[in-house]
Motif scaffolding. Structure first.
Motif, PDB file in Angstrom:
ATOM      1  N   ALA A   4       0.834  -1.200   0.000  1.00 44.05           N
ATOM      2  CA  ALA A   4       0.000   0.000   0.000  1.00 44.05           C
ATOM      3  C   ALA A   4       0.870   1.252   0.000  1.00 44.05           C
ATOM      4  CB  ALA A   4      -0.933  -0.003   1.211  1.00 44.05           C
ATOM      5  N   ALA A   5       1.923   1.246   0.825  1.00 49.32           N
ATOM      6  CA  ALA A   5       2.830   2.390   0.858  1.00 49.32           C
ATOM      7  C   ALA A   5       3.546   2.552  -0.481  1.00 49.32           C
ATOM      8  CB  ALA A   5       3.843   2.211   1.984  1.00 49.32           C
ATOM      9  N   ALA A   6       3.953   1.431  -1.079  1.00 52.76           N
ATOM     10  CA  ALA A   6       4.648   1.502  -2.369  1.00 52.76           C
ATOM     11  C   ALA A   6       3.741   2.068  -3.456  1.00 52.76           C
ATOM     12  CB  ALA A   6       5.150   0.115  -2.766  1.00 52.76           C
ATOM     13  N   ILE A   7       2.482   1.643  -3.463  1.00 56.05           N
ATOM     14  CA  ILE A   7       1.525   2.145  -4.462  1.00 56.05           C
ATOM     15  C   ILE A   7       1.307   3.650  -4.269  1.00 56.05           C
ATOM     16  CG2 ILE A   7      -0.907   2.076  -5.162  1.00 56.05           C
ATOM     17  CD1 ILE A   7      -0.797  -0.975  -4.446  1.00 56.05           C
ATOM     18  N   ALA A   8       1.177   4.069  -3.024  1.00 58.78           N
ATOM     19  CA  ALA A   8       0.855   5.475  -2.747  1.00 58.78           C
ATOM     20  C   ALA A   8       2.036   6.399  -2.962  1.00 58.78           C
ATOM     21  CB  ALA A   8       0.348   5.607  -1.309  1.00 58.78           C
ATOM     22  N   THR A  43       5.670   4.909  -6.565  1.00 59.95           N
ATOM     23  CA  THR A  43       5.492   4.674  -8.001  1.00 59.95           C
ATOM     24  C   THR A  43       4.858   5.902  -8.652  1.00 59.95           C
ATOM     25  OG1 THR A  43       3.325   3.646  -7.609  1.00 59.95           O
ATOM     26  CG2 THR A  43       5.230   2.183  -7.696  1.00 59.95           C
ATOM     27  N   PRO A  44       5.174   6.123  -9.921  1.00 59.95           N
ATOM     28  CA  PRO A  44       4.483   7.190 -10.655  1.00 59.95           C
ATOM     29  C   PRO A  44       2.992   6.868 -10.747  1.00 59.95           C
ATOM     30  CG  PRO A  44       6.401   6.361 -11.871  1.00 59.95           C
ATOM     31  CD  PRO A  44       6.158   5.411 -10.751  1.00 59.95           C
ATOM     32  N   PHE A  45       2.237   7.824 -11.261  1.00 59.01           N
ATOM     33  CA  PHE A  45       0.787   7.642 -11.393  1.00 59.01           C
ATOM     34  C   PHE A  45       0.481   6.296 -12.049  1.00 59.01           C
ATOM     35  CE2 PHE A  45      -3.318   7.850 -13.365  1.00 59.01           C
ATOM     36  CZ  PHE A  45      -4.087   8.530 -12.433  1.00 59.01           C
ATOM     37  N   ASP A  46      -0.334   5.476 -11.383  1.00 59.93           N
ATOM     38  CA  ASP A  46      -0.642   4.139 -11.884  1.00 59.93           C
ATOM     39  C   ASP A  46      -2.089   3.811 -11.541  1.00 59.93           C
ATOM     40  OD1 ASP A  46      -0.920   1.368 -12.344  1.00 59.93           O
ATOM     41  OD2 ASP A  46       1.213   1.019 -11.968  1.00 59.93           O
ATOM     42  N   ASP A  47      -2.988   4.052 -12.478  1.00 54.05           N
ATOM     43  CA  ASP A  47      -4.415   3.890 -12.230  1.00 54.05           C
ATOM     44  C   ASP A  47      -4.761   2.451 -11.857  1.00 54.05           C
ATOM     45  OD1 ASP A  47      -7.166   5.196 -12.457  1.00 54.05           O
ATOM     46  OD2 ASP A  47      -7.403   3.432 -13.750  1.00 54.05           O
ATOM     47  N   GLU A  48      -4.090   1.490 -12.472  1.00 53.78           N
ATOM     48  CA  GLU A  48      -4.377   0.083 -12.181  1.00 53.78           C
ATOM     49  C   GLU A  48      -4.039  -0.265 -10.726  1.00 53.78           C
ATOM     50  OE1 GLU A  48      -2.890  -4.299 -13.752  1.00 53.78           O
ATOM     51  OE2 GLU A  48      -2.903  -2.605 -15.155  1.00 53.78           O
ATOM     52  N   GLN A  49      -2.904   0.233 -10.242  1.00 56.07           N
ATOM     53  CA  GLN A  49      -2.516  -0.030  -8.859  1.00 56.07           C
ATOM     54  C   GLN A  49      -3.417   0.717  -7.865  1.00 56.07           C
ATOM     55  OE1 GLN A  49      -0.214  -2.254  -7.524  1.00 56.07           O
ATOM     56  NE2 GLN A  49      -0.343  -2.997  -9.631  1.00 56.07           N
ATOM     57  N   TYR A  50      -3.879   1.925  -8.237  1.00 55.89           N
ATOM     58  CA  TYR A  50      -4.816   2.639  -7.363  1.00 55.89           C
ATOM     59  C   TYR A  50      -6.122   1.846  -7.255  1.00 55.89           C
ATOM     60  CZ  TYR A  50      -1.597   6.532  -8.102  1.00 55.89           C
ATOM     61  OH  TYR A  50      -0.472   7.321  -8.176  1.00 55.89           O
ATOM     62  N   ARG A  93      -6.345  -1.381  -7.532  1.00 55.14           N
ATOM     63  CA  ARG A  93      -6.032  -2.528  -6.669  1.00 55.14           C
ATOM     64  C   ARG A  93      -6.103  -2.137  -5.197  1.00 55.14           C
ATOM     65  NH1 ARG A  93      -0.223  -4.782  -5.275  1.00 55.14           N
ATOM     66  NH2 ARG A  93      -0.840  -6.595  -4.028  1.00 55.14           N
ATOM     67  N   LEU A  94      -5.540  -0.987  -4.846  1.00 56.86           N
ATOM     68  CA  LEU A  94      -5.567  -0.538  -3.460  1.00 56.86           C
ATOM     69  C   LEU A  94      -6.989  -0.208  -3.016  1.00 56.86           C
ATOM     70  CD1 LEU A  94      -4.134   0.155  -0.864  1.00 56.86           C
ATOM     71  CD2 LEU A  94      -3.381   2.319  -1.888  1.00 56.86           C
ATOM     72  N   LEU A  95      -7.757   0.448  -3.875  1.00 56.08           N
ATOM     73  CA  LEU A  95      -9.146   0.758  -3.538  1.00 56.08           C
ATOM     74  C   LEU A  95      -9.973  -0.501  -3.312  1.00 56.08           C
ATOM     75  CD1 LEU A  95      -9.813   3.681  -6.032  1.00 56.08           C
ATOM     76  CD2 LEU A  95     -10.112   3.808  -3.555  1.00 56.08           C
ATOM     77  N   SER A  96      -9.568  -1.608  -3.928  1.00 55.64           N
ATOM     78  CA  SER A  96     -10.302  -2.869  -3.796  1.00 55.64           C
ATOM     79  C   SER A  96      -9.976  -3.600  -2.508  1.00 55.64           C
ATOM     80  CB  SER A  96      -9.988  -3.782  -4.989  1.00 55.64           C
ATOM     81  OG  SER A  96     -10.365  -3.175  -6.217  1.00 55.64           O
ATOM     82  N   MET A 121      -6.897   7.986  -3.120  1.00 54.64           N
ATOM     83  CA  MET A 121      -6.696   7.182  -4.339  1.00 54.64           C
ATOM     84  C   MET A 121      -7.768   7.487  -5.381  1.00 54.64           C
ATOM     85  SD  MET A 121      -3.936   5.631  -3.782  1.00 54.64           S
ATOM     86  CE  MET A 121      -3.333   6.723  -2.476  1.00 54.64           C
ATOM     87  N   GLN A 122      -9.010   7.711  -4.933  1.00 52.91           N
ATOM     88  CA  GLN A 122     -10.072   8.020  -5.895  1.00 52.91           C
ATOM     89  C   GLN A 122      -9.850   9.392  -6.526  1.00 52.91           C
ATOM     90  OE1 GLN A 122     -12.632   5.755  -6.906  1.00 52.91           O
ATOM     91  NE2 GLN A 122     -12.397   7.271  -8.503  1.00 52.91           N
ATOM     92  N   LYS A 123      -9.366  10.355  -5.715  1.00 54.13           N
ATOM     93  CA  LYS A 123      -9.062  11.680  -6.264  1.00 54.13           C
ATOM     94  C   LYS A 123      -7.972  11.590  -7.326  1.00 54.13           C
ATOM     95  CE  LYS A 123     -10.388  14.900  -2.582  1.00 54.13           C
ATOM     96  NZ  LYS A 123      -9.876  15.877  -1.587  1.00 54.13           N
TER      97      LYS A 123
END
Length: 224
Positions: free
Chosen positions: A174-178, A181-188, A190-193, A205-207
């Motif tokens: 979660a920390a790595a995704i946030a 990493t550069p902007f990554d809609d797919e990973q956001y 994943r985190l939202l899920s 993440m939604q913003k």
């Protein structure tokens, strides 16, 4: 598996040259009351960014302290629990083996992991290390926060026991995704899920998904 836990609470104090904080906590023994807002007797300053239902408890892995002490030998004596303002301290639980949404039994209570701790500038002041908040964030040695899903009596001699795992996103991931990493809609997505993710991280993440941009964290990290 059960994990023995040390427990800490603190009061808000004023600090010359910085804002009020309850980062300085003291170990407590025996039975305590855990409510949906946290441990009885524990306080938070600036409740917009500390405390609240999704941030009722802070957990920091005790084994990280030896690494910090090696990296900052001049401040080594400071790196002992609960120097990062944690309520719970254990060995054997880290950001890599604890997952968003994990539910632990602690005494009569049930607590759920909601997000990595978002390091703020107050740790820089507390340790006298100007960029420690950024180093915490970059290393992934952040600790994590809980919501209380069933309040009750807890105790320093009651271990933590994992009873449910409901996502495949570790606190470290979660920390790595946030942050890493550069902007990554797919990973956001994943985190939202990840079941159990805090409202504030869900909002962030939604913003990002809607705006296509990563927000500026400099005020949190540097206090500016």
């Amino acid at each position: 598996m059960q994990h023995p836990v040390e427990v800490f609470t603190g009061k808000v104090r004023e600090y010359a040259g910085s804002r009020a904080s309850a980062i300085a906590k003291l170990q407590v023994d025996g039975e305590l009351t855990l409510t949906e807002r946290g441990l009885a007797g524990d306080e938070q300053a600036e409740k917009v960014i500390h405390g609240g239902p999704d941030r009722a408890l802070c957990h920091y892995p005790r084994e990280h302290y030896s690494q910090w002490a090696r990296e900052f030998p001049e401040q080594a004596a400071l790196f002992v629990a609960p120097a990062f303002g944690e309520n719970l301290s254990t060995e054997g639980l880290t950001e890599k083996n604890v997952f968003i949404g994990d539910i632990f039994r602690w005494g009569e209570a049930l607590i759920q992991v909601t997000q990595p701790r978002s390091p703020c500038f107050k740790v820089n002041f507390h340790f006298g290390i100007s960029d420690l908040s950024l180093l915490m964030q970059n290393s992934g040695r952040t600790g994590w926060l809980y919501r209380v899903i069933a309040a009750g009596k807890v105790a320093s001699d009651a271990p933590l026991e994992l009873v449910s795992r409901v996502s495949d996103v570790s606190v470290y991931d979660a920390a790595a995704i946030a942050w890493h990493t550069p902007f990554d809609d797919e990973q956001y997505h994943r985190l939202l899920s990840a079941a159990g993710l805090s409202v504030s991280w869900t909002r962030t993440m939604q913003k990002r998904r809607l705006s296509g941009k990563i927000e500026d964290n400099s005020r949190r990290l540097w206090g500016k």
